[in-house]
Design a protein around this motif. Structure first.
Motif, PDB file in Angstrom:
ATOM      1  N   ASN A 201      -5.849 -12.957  -2.944  1.00  0.00           N
ATOM      2  CA  ASN A 201      -5.020 -11.843  -2.359  1.00  0.00           C
ATOM      3  C   ASN A 201      -5.614 -10.857  -1.431  1.00  0.00           C
ATOM      4  O   ASN A 201      -4.977 -10.586  -0.381  1.00  0.00           O
ATOM      5  CB  ASN A 201      -5.029 -10.621  -3.367  1.00  0.00           C
ATOM      6  CG  ASN A 201      -3.618 -10.906  -4.367  1.00  0.00           C
ATOM      7  OD1 ASN A 201      -2.741 -11.462  -4.057  1.00  0.00           O
ATOM      8  ND2 ASN A 201      -3.938 -10.400  -5.666  1.00  0.00           N
ATOM      9  N   THR A 202      -7.045 -11.094  -1.241  1.00  0.00           N
ATOM     10  CA  THR A 202      -7.810 -10.659  -0.009  1.00  0.00           C
ATOM     11  C   THR A 202      -7.479 -11.369   1.014  1.00  0.00           C
ATOM     12  O   THR A 202      -7.433 -10.843   2.119  1.00  0.00           O
ATOM     13  CB  THR A 202      -9.371 -10.617  -0.505  1.00  0.00           C
ATOM     14  OG1 THR A 202      -9.489  -9.680  -1.737  1.00  0.00           O
ATOM     15  CG2 THR A 202     -10.064 -10.101   0.776  1.00  0.00           C
ATOM     16  N   LEU A 203      -7.344 -12.769   0.801  1.00  0.00           N
ATOM     17  CA  LEU A 203      -7.338 -13.588   2.046  1.00  0.00           C
ATOM     18  C   LEU A 203      -5.831 -13.417   2.759  1.00  0.00           C
ATOM     19  O   LEU A 203      -5.594 -13.456   3.874  1.00  0.00           O
ATOM     20  CB  LEU A 203      -7.469 -15.071   1.610  1.00  0.00           C
ATOM     21  CG  LEU A 203      -8.553 -15.631   1.387  1.00  0.00           C
ATOM     22  CD1 LEU A 203      -8.834 -16.981   0.873  1.00  0.00           C
ATOM     23  CD2 LEU A 203      -9.886 -15.273   2.487  1.00  0.00           C
ATOM     24  N   LEU A 204      -4.781 -13.182   1.663  1.00  0.00           N
ATOM     25  CA  LEU A 204      -3.456 -12.724   2.143  1.00  0.00           C
ATOM     26  C   LEU A 204      -3.445 -11.589   2.878  1.00  0.00           C
ATOM     27  O   LEU A 204      -2.772 -11.590   3.749  1.00  0.00           O
ATOM     28  CB  LEU A 204      -2.780 -12.651   0.763  1.00  0.00           C
ATOM     29  CG  LEU A 204      -2.298 -14.133   0.065  1.00  0.00           C
ATOM     30  CD1 LEU A 204      -1.435 -13.878  -1.192  1.00  0.00           C
ATOM     31  CD2 LEU A 204      -1.369 -15.027   0.945  1.00  0.00           C
ATOM     32  N   LYS A 205      -4.072 -10.582   2.425  1.00  0.00           N
ATOM     33  CA  LYS A 205      -4.112  -9.335   3.136  1.00  0.00           C
ATOM     34  C   LYS A 205      -4.525  -9.288   4.519  1.00  0.00           C
ATOM     35  O   LYS A 205      -4.164  -8.855   5.424  1.00  0.00           O
ATOM     36  CB  LYS A 205      -4.830  -8.409   2.252  1.00  0.00           C
ATOM     37  CG  LYS A 205      -4.853  -6.773   2.868  1.00  0.00           C
ATOM     38  CD  LYS A 205      -5.615  -5.924   1.979  1.00  0.00           C
ATOM     39  CE  LYS A 205      -5.380  -4.549   2.570  1.00  0.00           C
ATOM     40  NZ  LYS A 205      -6.075  -3.414   1.815  1.00  0.00           N
TER      41      LYS A 205
ATOM     42  N   ALA B 282       5.077 -13.737  -7.512  1.00  0.00           N
ATOM     43  CA  ALA B 282       5.036 -12.386  -6.918  1.00  0.00           C
ATOM     44  C   ALA B 282       6.246 -11.716  -7.631  1.00  0.00           C
ATOM     45  O   ALA B 282       7.313 -12.050  -7.921  1.00  0.00           O
ATOM     46  CB  ALA B 282       5.232 -12.352  -5.361  1.00  0.00           C
ATOM     47  N   ALA B 283       5.976 -10.241  -7.881  1.00  0.00           N
ATOM     48  CA  ALA B 283       7.003  -9.405  -8.459  1.00  0.00           C
ATOM     49  C   ALA B 283       8.006  -8.905  -7.178  1.00  0.00           C
ATOM     50  O   ALA B 283       7.716  -8.738  -6.287  1.00  0.00           O
ATOM     51  CB  ALA B 283       6.319  -8.185  -9.012  1.00  0.00           C
ATOM     52  N   GLY B 284       9.239  -8.804  -7.828  1.00  0.00           N
ATOM     53  CA  GLY B 284      10.205  -8.463  -6.816  1.00  0.00           C
ATOM     54  C   GLY B 284      10.050  -7.028  -6.991  1.00  0.00           C
ATOM     55  O   GLY B 284       9.595  -6.225  -7.768  1.00  0.00           O
ATOM     56  N   ALA B 285      10.982  -6.204  -6.007  1.00  0.00           N
ATOM     57  CA  ALA B 285      11.507  -4.834  -5.896  1.00  0.00           C
ATOM     58  C   ALA B 285      11.763  -4.298  -7.158  1.00  0.00           C
ATOM     59  O   ALA B 285      11.172  -3.016  -7.687  1.00  0.00           O
ATOM     60  CB  ALA B 285      12.020  -4.625  -4.604  1.00  0.00           C
TER      61      ALA B 285
ATOM     62  N   ILE C 246       1.000 -10.768 -13.058  1.00  0.00           N
ATOM     63  CA  ILE C 246       1.971 -11.061 -11.980  1.00  0.00           C
ATOM     64  C   ILE C 246       1.369 -10.298 -10.702  1.00  0.00           C
ATOM     65  O   ILE C 246       0.625  -9.374 -10.732  1.00  0.00           O
ATOM     66  CB  ILE C 246       3.161  -9.724 -12.539  1.00  0.00           C
ATOM     67  CG1 ILE C 246       3.616 -10.336 -13.790  1.00  0.00           C
ATOM     68  CG2 ILE C 246       4.052  -9.772 -11.355  1.00  0.00           C
ATOM     69  CD1 ILE C 246       4.583  -9.356 -14.226  1.00  0.00           C
ATOM     70  N   ARG C 247       1.571 -10.895  -9.684  1.00  0.00           N
ATOM     71  CA  ARG C 247       0.947 -10.757  -8.228  1.00  0.00           C
ATOM     72  C   ARG C 247       1.849  -9.737  -7.644  1.00  0.00           C
ATOM     73  O   ARG C 247       3.055  -9.742  -7.863  1.00  0.00           O
ATOM     74  CB  ARG C 247       0.926 -12.110  -7.404  1.00  0.00           C
ATOM     75  CG  ARG C 247       0.291 -11.899  -6.244  1.00  0.00           C
ATOM     76  CD  ARG C 247       0.125 -13.060  -5.442  1.00  0.00           C
ATOM     77  NE  ARG C 247       1.271 -13.784  -5.290  1.00  0.00           N
ATOM     78  CZ  ARG C 247       2.008 -13.921  -4.261  1.00  0.00           C
ATOM     79  NH1 ARG C 247       1.696 -13.038  -3.093  1.00  0.00           N
ATOM     80  NH2 ARG C 247       3.236 -14.474  -3.924  1.00  0.00           N
ATOM     81  N   VAL C 248       0.941  -8.837  -7.185  1.00  0.00           N
ATOM     82  CA  VAL C 248       1.895  -7.676  -6.442  1.00  0.00           C
ATOM     83  C   VAL C 248       1.101  -7.034  -5.459  1.00  0.00           C
ATOM     84  O   VAL C 248      -0.102  -7.122  -5.681  1.00  0.00           O
ATOM     85  CB  VAL C 248       2.285  -6.687  -7.860  1.00  0.00           C
ATOM     86  CG1 VAL C 248       1.094  -5.890  -8.115  1.00  0.00           C
ATOM     87  CG2 VAL C 248       3.398  -5.400  -6.795  1.00  0.00           C
ATOM     88  N   GLU C 249       1.752  -6.621  -4.451  1.00  0.00           N
ATOM     89  CA  GLU C 249       0.865  -5.828  -3.243  1.00  0.00           C
ATOM     90  C   GLU C 249       0.735  -4.490  -3.635  1.00  0.00           C
ATOM     91  O   GLU C 249       1.800  -3.759  -3.983  1.00  0.00           O
ATOM     92  CB  GLU C 249       1.610  -6.159  -1.868  1.00  0.00           C
ATOM     93  CG  GLU C 249       1.391  -7.492  -1.242  1.00  0.00           C
ATOM     94  CD  GLU C 249       2.025  -7.403   0.006  1.00  0.00           C
ATOM     95  OE1 GLU C 249       1.638  -6.317   0.949  1.00  0.00           O
ATOM     96  OE2 GLU C 249       2.748  -8.282   0.544  1.00  0.00           O
TER      97      GLU C 249
ATOM     98  N   SER D  27       2.448   1.289  -4.310  1.00  0.00           N
ATOM     99  CA  SER D  27       2.231   2.754  -3.755  1.00  0.00           C
ATOM    100  C   SER D  27       3.747   3.283  -2.865  1.00  0.00           C
ATOM    101  O   SER D  27       3.994   4.589  -3.448  1.00  0.00           O
ATOM    102  CB  SER D  27       1.372   2.558  -2.768  1.00  0.00           C
ATOM    103  OG  SER D  27       1.362   3.973  -1.909  1.00  0.00           O
ATOM    104  N   GLU D  28       4.474   2.602  -2.401  1.00  0.00           N
ATOM    105  CA  GLU D  28       5.740   3.079  -1.911  1.00  0.00           C
ATOM    106  C   GLU D  28       6.581   3.401  -3.051  1.00  0.00           C
ATOM    107  O   GLU D  28       7.149   4.311  -2.890  1.00  0.00           O
ATOM    108  CB  GLU D  28       6.263   1.893  -1.082  1.00  0.00           C
ATOM    109  CG  GLU D  28       5.644   1.957   0.536  1.00  0.00           C
ATOM    110  CD  GLU D  28       5.923   0.690   1.206  1.00  0.00           C
ATOM    111  OE1 GLU D  28       7.078  -0.085   0.662  1.00  0.00           O
ATOM    112  OE2 GLU D  28       5.542   0.667   2.333  1.00  0.00           O
TER     113      GLU D  28
END
Length: 151
Positions: A54-58, A93-96, A134-137, A142-143
């Motif tokens: 996740n850090t690499l993706l960011k 990844a989780a969807g909206a 579950i992967r999530v940003e 936050s949004e």
């Protein structure tokens, strides 16, 4: 097979097939995982491996923004290609909709938090995603928290 083992296996395959872009990305991923394992002084489990990826993706996403602003589209494309390769090793990844649902559940559990308690809601929601693997940003969560708390 763990994620790290899969990366190693795919790295060998990429060497044999001479896929240089994939190989360099896999080597970068493996190096980051080894550095984290050295810092920890123990092998990484899959959850820790996912955190490193996740850090690499960011980092790649931030690089894309910088390269786009700097008018370097060829470098932005390279970073985007690396994102695709790294995401192949990540859980779904989780969807909206799912993010909004988990945020609403977290808010309901906490009663009626205010915008000042956004951090606590974020912590609860992120813990639920981690528990479900579950992967999530964090930015998306936050949004969603801001949107739900201001409604």
């Amino acid at each position: 097979m763990t994620i790290a083992e899969q990366i190693q296996k795919d790295m060998v395959t990429a060497m044999r097939t001479k896929e240089t872009t994939l190989l360099s990305t896999l080597r970068m991923m493996k190096a980051a995982l080894q550095m984290k394992a050295l810092d920890k002084r123990a092998p990484l489990d899959d959850q820790e491996t996912i955190a490193v990826l996740n850090t690499l993706l960011k980092q790649r996403r931030e690089s894309i923004d910088a390269f786009t602003k700097g008018n370097r589209p060829e470098l932005a494309e390279k970073e985007a290609a690396e994102i695709v390769m790294i995401e192949a090793y990540m859980p779904q990844a989780a969807g909206a909709e799912e993010i909004t649902r988990v945020v609403k559940e977290s808010i309901a559990e906490m009663g009626s938090p205010t915008l000042k308690e956004m951090g606590a809601v974020m912590k609860t929601a992120m813990a639920k995603f981690a528990a479900g693997k579950i992967r999530v940003e964090g930015k998306m969560v936050s949004e969603a928290v801001k949107r739900e708390l201001t409604v």
